[in-house]
Design a protein around this motif. Structure first.
Motif, PDB file in Angstrom:
ATOM      1  N   GLU A   1     -28.555  62.292 -53.179  1.00  0.00           N
ATOM      2  CA  GLU A   1     -28.540  62.014 -51.744  1.00  0.00           C
ATOM      3  C   GLU A   1     -29.873  61.517 -51.209  1.00  0.00           C
ATOM      4  O   GLU A   1     -29.905  60.719 -50.282  1.00  0.00           O
ATOM      5  N   ASP A   2     -31.006  61.976 -51.751  1.00  0.00           N
ATOM      6  CA  ASP A   2     -32.292  61.544 -51.220  1.00  0.00           C
ATOM      7  C   ASP A   2     -32.816  60.279 -51.917  1.00  0.00           C
ATOM      8  O   ASP A   2     -33.861  59.755 -51.556  1.00  0.00           O
TER       9      ASP A   2
ATOM     10  N   GLN B   1     -25.080  71.040 -55.039  1.00  0.00           N
ATOM     11  CA  GLN B   1     -24.392  72.026 -54.210  1.00  0.00           C
ATOM     12  C   GLN B   1     -23.750  71.358 -52.987  1.00  0.00           C
ATOM     13  O   GLN B   1     -22.614  71.668 -52.634  1.00  0.00           O
ATOM     14  N   VAL B   2     -24.454  70.430 -52.364  1.00  0.00           N
ATOM     15  CA  VAL B   2     -23.917  69.719 -51.201  1.00  0.00           C
ATOM     16  C   VAL B   2     -22.653  68.943 -51.574  1.00  0.00           C
ATOM     17  O   VAL B   2     -21.640  68.993 -50.876  1.00  0.00           O
ATOM     18  N   VAL B   3     -22.713  68.220 -52.694  1.00  0.00           N
ATOM     19  CA  VAL B   3     -21.553  67.422 -53.116  1.00  0.00           C
ATOM     20  C   VAL B   3     -20.379  68.329 -53.479  1.00  0.00           C
ATOM     21  O   VAL B   3     -19.238  68.063 -53.099  1.00  0.00           O
TER      22      VAL B   3
ATOM     23  N   ALA C   1     -19.704  75.694 -55.190  1.00  0.00           N
ATOM     24  CA  ALA C   1     -20.733  75.376 -54.197  1.00  0.00           C
ATOM     25  C   ALA C   1     -21.256  76.627 -53.497  1.00  0.00           C
ATOM     26  O   ALA C   1     -22.381  76.626 -52.989  1.00  0.00           O
ATOM     27  N   ARG C   2     -20.479  77.684 -53.485  1.00  0.00           N
ATOM     28  CA  ARG C   2     -20.881  78.905 -52.771  1.00  0.00           C
ATOM     29  C   ARG C   2     -21.930  79.711 -53.516  1.00  0.00           C
ATOM     30  O   ARG C   2     -22.561  80.584 -52.931  1.00  0.00           O
TER      31      ARG C   2
ATOM     32  N   ALA D   1     -19.754  71.221 -52.274  1.00  0.00           N
ATOM     33  CA  ALA D   1     -19.219  71.749 -51.008  1.00  0.00           C
ATOM     34  C   ALA D   1     -18.348  70.706 -50.319  1.00  0.00           C
ATOM     35  O   ALA D   1     -17.274  71.027 -49.798  1.00  0.00           O
ATOM     36  N   LYS D   2     -18.793  69.451 -50.323  1.00  0.00           N
ATOM     37  CA  LYS D   2     -18.003  68.374 -49.714  1.00  0.00           C
ATOM     38  C   LYS D   2     -16.651  68.221 -50.403  1.00  0.00           C
ATOM     39  O   LYS D   2     -15.659  67.863 -49.780  1.00  0.00           O
TER      40      LYS D   2
ATOM     41  N   ALA E   1     -29.783  71.553 -55.251  1.00  0.00           N
ATOM     42  CA  ALA E   1     -29.396  71.506 -53.831  1.00  0.00           C
ATOM     43  C   ALA E   1     -28.467  70.321 -53.558  1.00  0.00           C
ATOM     44  O   ALA E   1     -27.473  70.453 -52.829  1.00  0.00           O
ATOM     45  N   GLU E   2     -28.770  69.156 -54.155  1.00  0.00           N
ATOM     46  CA  GLU E   2     -27.911  67.982 -53.956  1.00  0.00           C
ATOM     47  C   GLU E   2     -26.542  68.201 -54.582  1.00  0.00           C
ATOM     48  O   GLU E   2     -25.510  67.855 -53.992  1.00  0.00           O
TER      49      GLU E   2
END
Length: 192
Positions: free
Chosen positions: A131-132, A143-145, A154-155, A147-148, A140-141
């Motif tokens: 993402e960055d 985990q975001v994906v 992701a939890r 979760a999406k 962290a990236e």
């Protein structure tokens, strides 16, 4: 030409297939197809029945004639089974792709172009996670994906770190494109 076998209607309905029906990358296809299979397998028993397939297509706004769907899918359901296992679903998908786009002949002059396009697909998929844009996928990236995508992993950040470590060949705590590509090619090989 109604009543003449249904093929003309089917051909018209499939006239303009989505370009994402069959990605150029076999490993990305497998990942995406597995996700679709799991979504269609409404009761989670590892098989997609004709009723589950009809329900999924209806929810997507692609209502189909149940009898026509049953006759198309029946050829891919092994005797004694109620529905399509993942391998059967993959064979059906491949057959539809070959019908819509033509089968890729091994060794044809497009092989280099296909390899280049596969690399581009991989890079596109990598950018979804990165993402960055720094050229690495961090925990962290990831985990975001996850979760999406609504995935339970992701939890738990510890689980996400484990996922990163399982791919991270140089042990720097993040995944670069080479490691990502290696993982995706491994998915293709292990699912073949």
């Amino acid at each position: 030409m109604e009543g003449g076998g249904g093929s003309p209607c089917r051909t018209r309905a499939l006239h303009r297939p989505s370009p994402s029906f069959r990605l150029r990358s076999p490993s990305l296809n497998i990942v995406r197809l597995r996700r679709v299979f799991d979504l269609f397998d409404h009761n989670g028993d590892g098989e997609i029945t004709v009723d589950e397939l009809a329900l999924a297509l209806d929810r997507l706004g692609l209502g189909v004639d149940p009898d026509e769907l049953a006759s198309t899918v029946a050829a891919y359901i092994p005797p004694g089974r109620a529905g399509l296992a993942f391998d059967d679903f993959e064979a059906l998908h491949r057959s539809l792709g070959d019908t819509l786009f033509g089968a890729a002949a091994p060794g044809d002059e497009r092989a280099a172009a296909v390899a280049e396009e596969e690399e581009q697909d991989m890079r596109e998929a990598f950018r979804v996670f990165d993402e960055d844009g720094d050229g690495f996928i961090s925990a962290a990236e990831l985990q975001v994906v996850l979760a999406k995508l609504g995935l339970p992993e992701a939890r738990n950040i510890a689980r996400v770190h484990e996922m990163i470590c399982s791919i991270d060949q140089d042990c720097d705590g993040r995944v670069d494109f080479r490691e990502f590509k290696h993982m995706m090619q491994g998915i293709s090989i292990s699912s073949a």
